[in-house]
Design a protein around this motif. Structure first.
Motif, PDB file in Angstrom:
ATOM      1  N   PRO A 231       0.804  -1.223   0.000  1.00  0.00           N
ATOM      2  CA  PRO A 231       0.000   0.000   0.000  1.00  0.00           C
ATOM      3  C   PRO A 231       0.837   1.274   0.000  1.00  0.00           C
ATOM      4  CG  PRO A 231      -0.911  -1.578   1.541  1.00  0.00           C
ATOM      5  CD  PRO A 231       0.396  -2.141   1.078  1.00  0.00           C
ATOM      6  N   VAL A 232       1.982   1.233   0.665  1.00  0.00           N
ATOM      7  CA  VAL A 232       2.857   2.405   0.699  1.00  0.00           C
ATOM      8  C   VAL A 232       3.433   2.663  -0.686  1.00  0.00           C
ATOM      9  CG1 VAL A 232       4.867   3.436   1.788  1.00  0.00           C
ATOM     10  CG2 VAL A 232       3.437   1.838   3.067  1.00  0.00           C
ATOM     11  N   PHE A 233       3.973   1.617  -1.297  1.00  0.00           N
ATOM     12  CA  PHE A 233       4.500   1.750  -2.653  1.00  0.00           C
ATOM     13  C   PHE A 233       3.410   2.231  -3.607  1.00  0.00           C
ATOM     14  CE2 PHE A 233       7.806  -1.783  -1.726  1.00  0.00           C
ATOM     15  CZ  PHE A 233       8.694  -0.843  -1.243  1.00  0.00           C
ATOM     16  N   ALA A 234       2.208   1.661  -3.473  1.00  0.00           N
ATOM     17  CA  ALA A 234       1.112   2.023  -4.363  1.00  0.00           C
ATOM     18  C   ALA A 234       0.720   3.484  -4.195  1.00  0.00           C
ATOM     19  CB  ALA A 234      -0.093   1.124  -4.109  1.00  0.00           C
ATOM     20  N   GLY A 238       1.300   5.991  -7.104  1.00  0.00           N
ATOM     21  CA  GLY A 238       0.089   6.635  -7.595  1.00  0.00           C
ATOM     22  C   GLY A 238       0.203   8.146  -7.579  1.00  0.00           C
ATOM     23  N   LEU A 239       0.877   8.678  -6.562  1.00  0.00           N
ATOM     24  CA  LEU A 239       1.061  10.132  -6.451  1.00  0.00           C
ATOM     25  C   LEU A 239       2.002  10.651  -7.527  1.00  0.00           C
ATOM     26  CD1 LEU A 239       0.787  12.855  -4.965  1.00  0.00           C
ATOM     27  CD2 LEU A 239       2.643  12.100  -3.448  1.00  0.00           C
ATOM     28  N   ARG A 245      -3.788  11.850  -5.529  1.00  0.00           N
ATOM     29  CA  ARG A 245      -3.467  12.357  -4.194  1.00  0.00           C
ATOM     30  C   ARG A 245      -4.404  11.772  -3.144  1.00  0.00           C
ATOM     31  NH1 ARG A 245       0.044  16.590  -4.494  1.00  0.00           N
ATOM     32  NH2 ARG A 245       0.361  17.487  -6.570  1.00  0.00           N
ATOM     33  N   LEU A 246      -3.837  11.404  -1.992  1.00  0.00           N
ATOM     34  CA  LEU A 246      -4.616  10.903  -0.871  1.00  0.00           C
ATOM     35  C   LEU A 246      -4.758  11.993   0.185  1.00  0.00           C
ATOM     36  CD1 LEU A 246      -3.070   7.346  -0.353  1.00  0.00           C
ATOM     37  CD2 LEU A 246      -5.230   7.903  -1.458  1.00  0.00           C
ATOM     38  N   SER A 250      -5.800   9.467   5.106  1.00  0.00           N
ATOM     39  CA  SER A 250      -5.391   8.252   4.399  1.00  0.00           C
ATOM     40  C   SER A 250      -3.891   8.013   4.530  1.00  0.00           C
ATOM     41  CB  SER A 250      -5.778   8.368   2.920  1.00  0.00           C
ATOM     42  OG  SER A 250      -7.175   8.438   2.767  1.00  0.00           O
ATOM     43  N   TRP A 251      -3.100   9.084   4.465  1.00  0.00           N
ATOM     44  CA  TRP A 251      -1.661   8.933   4.649  1.00  0.00           C
ATOM     45  C   TRP A 251      -1.329   8.453   6.065  1.00  0.00           C
ATOM     46  CZ3 TRP A 251       1.687   8.238   1.061  1.00  0.00           C
ATOM     47  CH2 TRP A 251       1.535   8.843  -0.194  1.00  0.00           C
TER      48      TRP A 251
END
Length: 278
Positions: A231-234, A238-239, A245-246, A250-251
């Motif tokens: 999830p961190v890599f994603a 994704g950013l 952007r989350l 979410s971060w």
């Protein structure tokens, strides 16, 4: 650990490149190309002797092929609807469940529950919530949990990479008719085809091999908890690649998942070293 980190990072970079092709050939077209690439690469490396496989060997191979094909389609469709970071974080519930079910250490259970709380924060209902996208990501999670267990079984019953290559081959065959129709209806551009091919190498061939080799060296529980780095890599990929952007909450949820992962991995390593020394 190096194999697992490399697998996760390669997987998410490949997924982001595949998402760039969605406007042209859609998630189904990207997944079809991805499966074909994985089959070609793994057949060339593994060189499975299909005629010599026994029924006991074919069963987990066929199961792995079905799971592999379903997991990719549901995940990529979810990415198209809810974004890379959220889709992959929900998919992590699969290995998280493996960690919960197979662990007997309290610290692992606590870390898995903390990571689960982070997932709950990420999926909190909002007016714009895409429930179909969330449902598809959860189905991908079920497939990922099955993938971990089946991949380990395949590695135990077949030598080298024969089992993985056979599963990729069967999965590629399943996508031949569907992929041919999709690509005929949606003519791919060179750019879209290049992104789909890159997704096939980075998100299928590389992780498939790395995961198989890693699962021969670590328990399924350890592998499941460690995969929370995905999830961190994603979220980061994704950013930077897709501009997704989350929000801050979410971060923070992602940070909880990372912390739980770090604690679980660190304590498991010390426990293994202590057992070996004893």
């Amino acid at each position: 650990m190096a194999l697992m980190v490399g697998s996760g990072l390669s997987n998410q970079v490949g997924a982001s490149l595949g998402a760039l092709a969605f406007p042209v050939i859609g998630p189904v077209g990207v997944v079809a190309v991805r499966q074909w690439v994985a089959a070609a690469v793994l057949l060339g490396i593994g060189r499975p002797k299909l005629r010599s496989f026994t029924a006991a060997q074919w069963r987990p191979v066929l199961g792995l092929a079905a799971v592999f094909a379903t997991m990719n389609l549901t995940l990529y469709t979810a990415i198209d609807r809810i974004g890379l970071g959220l889709a992959v974080t929900l998919e992590f519930l699969g290995p998280l469940t493996v960690a919960l079910v197979s662990s007997r250490r309290r610290i692992d259970l606590a870390c898995a529950l903390a990571a689960a709380a982070g997932v709950v924060v990420l999926t909190r209902p909002r007016p714009s919530t895409d429930y179909l996208g969330i449902g598809l990501a959860l189905l991908a999670a079920v497939c990922w949990g099955c993938y971990i267990l089946l991949n380990r079984t395949v590695g135990e019953r077949l030598p080298g990479l024969q089992g993985s290559a056979a599963a990729a081959f069967v999965s590629g065959l399943l996508y031949l008719p569907v992929g041919a129709v999709v690509l005929r209806l949606h003519q791919p551009t060179f750019g879209a085809l290049g992104c789909a091919l890159a997704a096939g190498v980075l998100s299928s061939a590389v992780p498939f091999l790395a995961d198989l080799l890693a699962l021969r060296r670590v328990p399924a529980r350890f592998f499941g908890v460690f995969m929370s780095v995905n999830p961190v890599f994603a979220s980061l990929v994704g950013l930077f690649v897709l501009g997704q952007r989350l929000p801050m909450a979410s971060w923070l949820a992602v940070a909880v998942i990372v912390t739980a992962n770090a604690v679980a991995v660190g304590t498991a390593t010390r426990h293994s070293e202590g057992t070996a020394a004893g």
